[in-house]
Design an enzyme around this catalytic site. Structure first.
Site, PDB file in Angstrom:
ATOM      1  N   ALA A  59       8.265  -4.003   7.570  1.00 46.07           N
ATOM      2  CA  ALA A  59       7.866  -4.000   6.344  1.00 46.07           C
ATOM      3  C   ALA A  59       6.547  -3.595   5.802  1.00 46.07           C
ATOM      4  O   ALA A  59       6.641  -2.863   5.019  1.00 46.07           O
ATOM      5  CB  ALA A  59       8.259  -5.451   5.676  1.00 46.07           C
ATOM      6  N   ASP A 268      -0.962  -2.202  11.034  1.00 45.06           N
ATOM      7  CA  ASP A 268       0.161  -1.701  10.321  1.00 45.06           C
ATOM      8  C   ASP A 268      -0.322  -0.802   9.176  1.00 45.06           C
ATOM      9  O   ASP A 268       0.680   0.322   9.030  1.00 45.06           O
ATOM     10  CB  ASP A 268       1.024  -3.005   9.712  1.00 45.06           C
ATOM     11  CG  ASP A 268       1.737  -3.880  10.998  1.00 45.06           C
ATOM     12  OD1 ASP A 268       1.627  -3.254  11.771  1.00 45.06           O
ATOM     13  OD2 ASP A 268       1.775  -4.994  10.657  1.00 45.06           O
TER      14      ASP A 268
END
Length: 324
Positions: A59, A268
């Protein structure tokens, strides 16, 4: 098991000719705990605050890429619990296509993140629904995976799901093997690039060539992984930036100097930015130079997805030293 689909920054992702990015990965809620320092084994400390924020490597990377202009499709799973709405809130707001996110009976994944005052973090992940993102779940999105310019994967879903996605992919594969899980060597060799930090690089090398001595230097680790048949390797180095190597050469890219508040999710942010750039067709070095700036932006505030830049944000000044 059956599944129900449930001056400003400038990015080349807005300049046209950008292919889609499909992220196959984890979706979590992060329980963020702030404390003065990390406890020693057996020690109890008093934390200063706690909150629940959306997270999960899959995500996070999807949000980072979407906020930088990429067309992003996420494949994963959440539970039927109230935490699922927390987990998907920023994904929805950033325009990520969630038609490949399945709703399952297991609880939404949870990551317990402890952040010390120096910005360093420790993370314990409870996979929950992410453990069901295997081959069957991934295969329901075969068309999207095959059509993607870039397919992004991490180590927070089962190996069968990763293997299935790589088998169906026709575009470039960004394999962020974090955490490091056991995969077939042929699967790892499909990475272009493999994205790892220095600790992960050593573990992957041990899988690729168990008889090889583990190098002590970052540059040697990158070279050793390339010699194992991986087309390109990006080694992230935190505040020191990154090293990237492919058929075009070996390069060291410095990161901007910033005051780090919270390093959680910065890797990320880097991978999401890297993937968004690669989807535009730029060379790996250029994508890495952009991604280190995005990672540096992310460490300047608390949280993961909430700390990521959009196209209206100004990135920190980059000082890159490139050594061919």
């Amino acid at each position: 098991m059956s599944f129900i689909a449930g001056t400003a920054l400038t990015s080349p992702a807005r300049t046209g000719g950008c292919g889609s990015v499909v992220v196959v990965g984890s979706i979590n809620v992060d329980q963020l705990i702030r404390t003065e320092r990390h406890p020693k084994p057996g020690e109890t400390l008093i934390g200063s605050s706690t909150e629940f924020l959306p997270g999960g490597k899959g995500a996070n990377q999807a949000v980072a890429a979407a906020q930088l202009g990429a067309k992003v499709h996420l494949i994963g799973a959440t539970g039927r619990d109230s935490q699922a709405e927390v987990a998907k809130a920023i994904l929805i707001g950033s325009g990520v296509d969630l038609s490949g996110v399945h709703t399952v009976d297991d609880p939404t994944g949870l990551a317990i993140v402890t952040v010390a005052d120096d910005g360093e973090n420790t993370i314990v992940v409870i996979p929950g629904a992410n453990a069901l993102v295997g081959a069957e779940a991934v295969e329901t999105s075969a068309t999207d995976i095959a059509a993607a310019a870039v397919v992004v994967l991490q180590g927070e879903i089962p190996p069968a799901g990763i293997t299935a996605a790589i088998r169906m992919a026709t575009g470039r594969i960004v394999l962020n093997l974090a955490p490091v899980i056991t995969l077939d060597v042929a699967v790892i060799r499909r990475a272009d690039p493999l994205v790892v930090n220095e600790h992960e690089a050593a573990l992957v090398l041990a899988q690729m060539d168990p008889q090889r001595r583990t190098p002590t230097e970052d540059a040697e680790l990158v070279t050793a992984l390339r010699e194992c048949g991986i087309a390109s390797v990006v080694l992230t180095r935190g505040a020191k930036g990154a090293i990237c190597a492919d058929r075009d050469g070996f390069n060291i890219v410095d990161a901007p100097s910033v005051i780090a508040v919270d390093s959680s999710g910065a890797g990320d942010a880097f991978v999401g930015a890297l993937s968004a750039q690669l989807a535009t067709g730029v060379v790996l070095l250029q994508a890495v130079q952009f991604a280190v700036r995005v990672g540096a932006f992310a460490v300047r505030s608390h949280g993961t997805q909430v700390s990521y830049p959009t196209l209206t944000d100004e990135l920190p000044t980059v000082n890159t030293t490139v050594c061919a």
